[in-house]
Design a protein around this motif. Structure first.
Motif, PDB file in Angstrom:
ATOM      1  N   ALA A   1     -12.168 -20.315 -48.184  1.00 34.45           N
ATOM      2  CA  ALA A   1     -11.869 -19.268 -48.908  1.00 34.45           C
ATOM      3  C   ALA A   1     -12.430 -17.865 -48.069  1.00 34.45           C
ATOM      4  O   ALA A   1     -13.431 -17.304 -48.483  1.00 34.45           O
ATOM      5  CB  ALA A   1     -12.593 -19.107 -50.483  1.00 34.45           C
TER       6      ALA A   1
ATOM      7  N   LEU B   1      -8.065 -20.978 -66.188  1.00 37.51           N
ATOM      8  CA  LEU B   1      -9.425 -20.271 -65.845  1.00 37.51           C
ATOM      9  C   LEU B   1      -9.435 -19.487 -64.328  1.00 37.51           C
ATOM     10  O   LEU B   1     -10.112 -18.383 -64.536  1.00 37.51           O
ATOM     11  CB  LEU B   1     -10.646 -21.443 -65.582  1.00 37.51           C
ATOM     12  N   LEU B   2      -8.846 -20.017 -63.384  1.00 36.35           N
ATOM     13  CA  LEU B   2      -8.784 -19.192 -62.178  1.00 36.35           C
ATOM     14  C   LEU B   2      -8.269 -17.868 -62.267  1.00 36.35           C
ATOM     15  O   LEU B   2      -8.375 -16.842 -61.568  1.00 36.35           O
ATOM     16  CB  LEU B   2      -7.879 -20.030 -61.313  1.00 36.35           C
TER      17      LEU B   2
ATOM     18  N   LEU C   1     -19.714 -23.734 -43.524  1.00 40.40           N
ATOM     19  CA  LEU C   1     -19.183 -22.831 -44.451  1.00 40.40           C
ATOM     20  C   LEU C   1     -19.349 -21.258 -44.133  1.00 40.40           C
ATOM     21  O   LEU C   1     -18.492 -20.543 -44.467  1.00 40.40           O
ATOM     22  CB  LEU C   1     -19.798 -23.058 -45.667  1.00 40.40           C
TER      23      LEU C   1
ATOM     24  N   LEU D   1     -11.830 -13.404 -50.805  1.00 42.58           N
ATOM     25  CA  LEU D   1     -11.859 -13.673 -52.163  1.00 42.58           C
ATOM     26  C   LEU D   1     -10.509 -12.941 -52.768  1.00 42.58           C
ATOM     27  O   LEU D   1      -9.652 -12.118 -52.103  1.00 42.58           O
ATOM     28  CB  LEU D   1     -12.889 -12.645 -53.067  1.00 42.58           C
TER      29      LEU D   1
ATOM     30  N   GLY E   1     -16.701 -24.902 -59.137  1.00 39.35           N
ATOM     31  CA  GLY E   1     -16.979 -26.024 -58.748  1.00 39.35           C
ATOM     32  C   GLY E   1     -17.796 -26.174 -57.516  1.00 39.35           C
ATOM     33  O   GLY E   1     -17.746 -27.315 -56.784  1.00 39.35           O
TER      34      GLY E   1
ATOM     35  N   ARG F   1      -8.574  -9.564 -61.337  1.00 49.50           N
ATOM     36  CA  ARG F   1      -7.483 -10.146 -60.213  1.00 49.50           C
ATOM     37  C   ARG F   1      -6.502  -9.340 -60.206  1.00 49.50           C
ATOM     38  O   ARG F   1      -5.747  -9.210 -61.423  1.00 49.50           O
ATOM     39  CB  ARG F   1      -7.779 -11.655 -60.362  1.00 49.50           C
TER      40      ARG F   1
ATOM     41  N   SER G   1     -11.915 -28.302 -50.307  1.00 50.52           N
ATOM     42  CA  SER G   1     -12.773 -29.304 -49.962  1.00 50.52           C
ATOM     43  C   SER G   1     -12.465 -29.914 -48.704  1.00 50.52           C
ATOM     44  O   SER G   1     -13.209 -30.275 -47.940  1.00 50.52           O
ATOM     45  CB  SER G   1     -12.822 -30.218 -51.317  1.00 50.52           C
TER      46      SER G   1
END
Ligand code: HEM
Length: 461
Positions: free
Chosen positions: A338, A99-100, A332, A341, A411, A83, A279
């Motif tokens: 998102a 984690l992200l 979606l 990315l 998730g 990233r 979400s």
């Protein structure tokens, strides 16, 4: 009606890659990205092909629009991309290493520790929380509507709050936080800050006396004190012999991070920020799409009426709701929260087919553009959930709402389960009235309706 050209779909990416000219080291491109990046990306793809090379400041950035390139970056060659640090450093200001944002062995270790929180045996408790909060919302609407039997609300704001309440219960086992509205606002401020700081050429230092800097400090302090407080209380409770597993995500983080408060705090923050806004956005777009597609709405309602009759849904109903599920998958596709990315940077020279990506180059993958490519989707701009109830006409890497490869969204199953159960709980009793126009998307941290989602909901009773 345009037909999918099966031959074109199998053809490899176009040879010869575009490189739009730019002025001032790409500041003109950066301005287009800030003002309307979705239109800019589609324009670049249409004009320059499947791999577009842009200069953005000192960086060479590749925009990759063909599923074969995408597959290589996210799977075969994934170890050679991290990233983009400038971006992760922005988010690390409030999220810490997590984690992200982690890479290499640190990421692997964190993923291993967080994964158990998403095992399928834990889903019934999370599902119960989602249904409970959605049910409470419908009761509030009934109360608000009274004899009029309809309510006018900003559905985007309400879904953001609903998913925050669900996240609070599933993550921390807590009742909705008393300062939930403030937390929601703080997450919004941090999302806006992340977008701003990662798309301006120069970020002003935090000590500058500016309203935006004051808002950022307030949001960071509020999030830190709230999450640290919840984690600390749980650790104290454990220390004094409290129940070890309460069925929430935090229990798993405490167990697998072996009580390390700062690791638990950072990964909790990650899950809250990564999961809540996306979400909420998914539910908003789903309801907007259904409001403006009466035939699809009737199909979903008929399915819910047949499967549930008068009762609330349960986790085991999910497999008997293929129409509702396909509406979610299609929402979606058209409006991926998102929409782009994480920007990735090559850590080595990488050859992908005819592409030569150099060490230090950036790579951008844009699900929003892939999802609307007429080579893979018939009538790509239309809301047609039935395409997900038939054999796919698109290659696997042309549909990426949750990313793909080792860094796919952790998730994903949670988010799909939550969306389906919330939609079922609401739509069995309420229906959205048609909107005058479909809301315009705003592409910042995630894809949300630009001016909220004012909507009238009518009781079906
Ligand atoms: C509709 C809802 C959601 C969408 C559209 C979504 C989308 C994504 C995408 C596209 C990625 C990959 C990013 C990349 O590779 O650049 C990702 C990663 C991630 N998501 Fe989600 N997500 C959603 C919900 C959630 C939820 C509910 C959680 C947790 C409770 C979550 C936690 C994460 C985490 C921790 C990562 C990073 C994983 C890693 O790098 O190993 N997301 N998400």
């Amino acid at each position: 009606m345009p037909q999918i050209d099966a031959e074109a779909a199998m053809r490899p990416p176009e040879l010869g890659h575009g490189q739009p000219s730019s002025a001032l080291l790409g500041i003109d491109h950066l301005l287009r990205i800030r003002s309307n990046q979705l239109a800019f990306y589609c324009e670049l793809r249409d004009r320059h092909g499947d791999a577009v090379r842009l200069r953005l400041g000192p960086y060479r950035t590749w925009l990759l629009f063909h599923p074969e390139y995408v597959e290589a970056v996210l799977t075969r060659e994934w170890q050679h991309f991290i990233r983009f640090e400038k971006l992760t450093n922005v988010v690390k200001q409030w999220n810490g290493p997590s984690l992200l944002l982690a890479e290499g062995s640190e990421w692997r270790e964190r993923r291993r520790k967080v994964m158990p929180a998403f095992q399928s045996k834990r889903m019934p408790t999370y599902a119960a929380a989602a249904i409970d909060h959605a049910h409470r919302l419908t009761l509030q609407w009934s109360h608000l509507a009274g004899a009029r039997r309809e309510v006018a609300i900003d559905t985007d704001a309400v879904m953001a709050r609903l998913t925050l309440d669900i996240a609070t219960t599933t993550l921390f086992g807590a009742e909705p936080l008393p300062n939930g509205d403030e937390i929601q606002k703080a997450i919004q401020v941090l999302s806006d800050t992340a977008f701003h700081e990662s798309t301006v050429p120069v970020v002003l230092p935090d000590w500058r006396v500016l309203p935006s800097k004051r808002r950022k400090r307030w949001a960071m302090e509020l999030m830190d004190s709230t999450i640290t407080g919840l984690v600390r209380r749980r650790l104290d409770d454990f220390a004094s012999g409290g129940l070890r597993d309460r069925g929430d995500l935090l229990s798993m983080l405490v167990e697998h991070h072996e009580g390390n408060a700062s690791e638990i705090r950072n990964d909790s923050m990650s899950l809250l920020i990564a999961g809540h806004e996306t979400s909420g956005a998914l539910l908003s777009w789903l309801f907007a799409c259904l409001a403006n597609n009466s035939v699809e709405l009737s199909l979903v309602q008929a399915e819910l009426d047949a499967a549930l009759r008068e009762r609330l849904p349960t986790l085991s109903d999910l497999r008997s709701l293929p129409v509702t599920t396909s509406a979610i998958e299609e929402a979606l596709r058209l409006y991926p929260p998102a929409y782009s990315l994480f920007l990735r940077q090559a850590t080595a020279d990488v050859a992908i087919g005819d592409l030569r990506i150099r060490k230090g180059d950036n790579v951008q993958i844009v699900p929003h553009a892939l999802h609307r490519d007429p080579r893979w989707y018939e009538e790509p701009q239309a809301f047609k959930p039935s395409r997900f109830r038939q054999a796919a006409t698109w290659p696997q890497f042309a549909y990426l709402p949750f990313g793909a490869g080792p860094r796919v969204c952790i998730g994903q199953n949670f988010a799909l389960m939550e969306a389906c159960l919330v939609a079922a709980t609401i739509l069995r009793k309420w229906e959205p009235a048609p909107l005058a126009t479909m809301p315009k998307p705003s592409a910042k941290f995630s894809l949300r309706p630009r001016c909220g989602l004012p909507m009238v909901w009518r009781s079906r009773a």
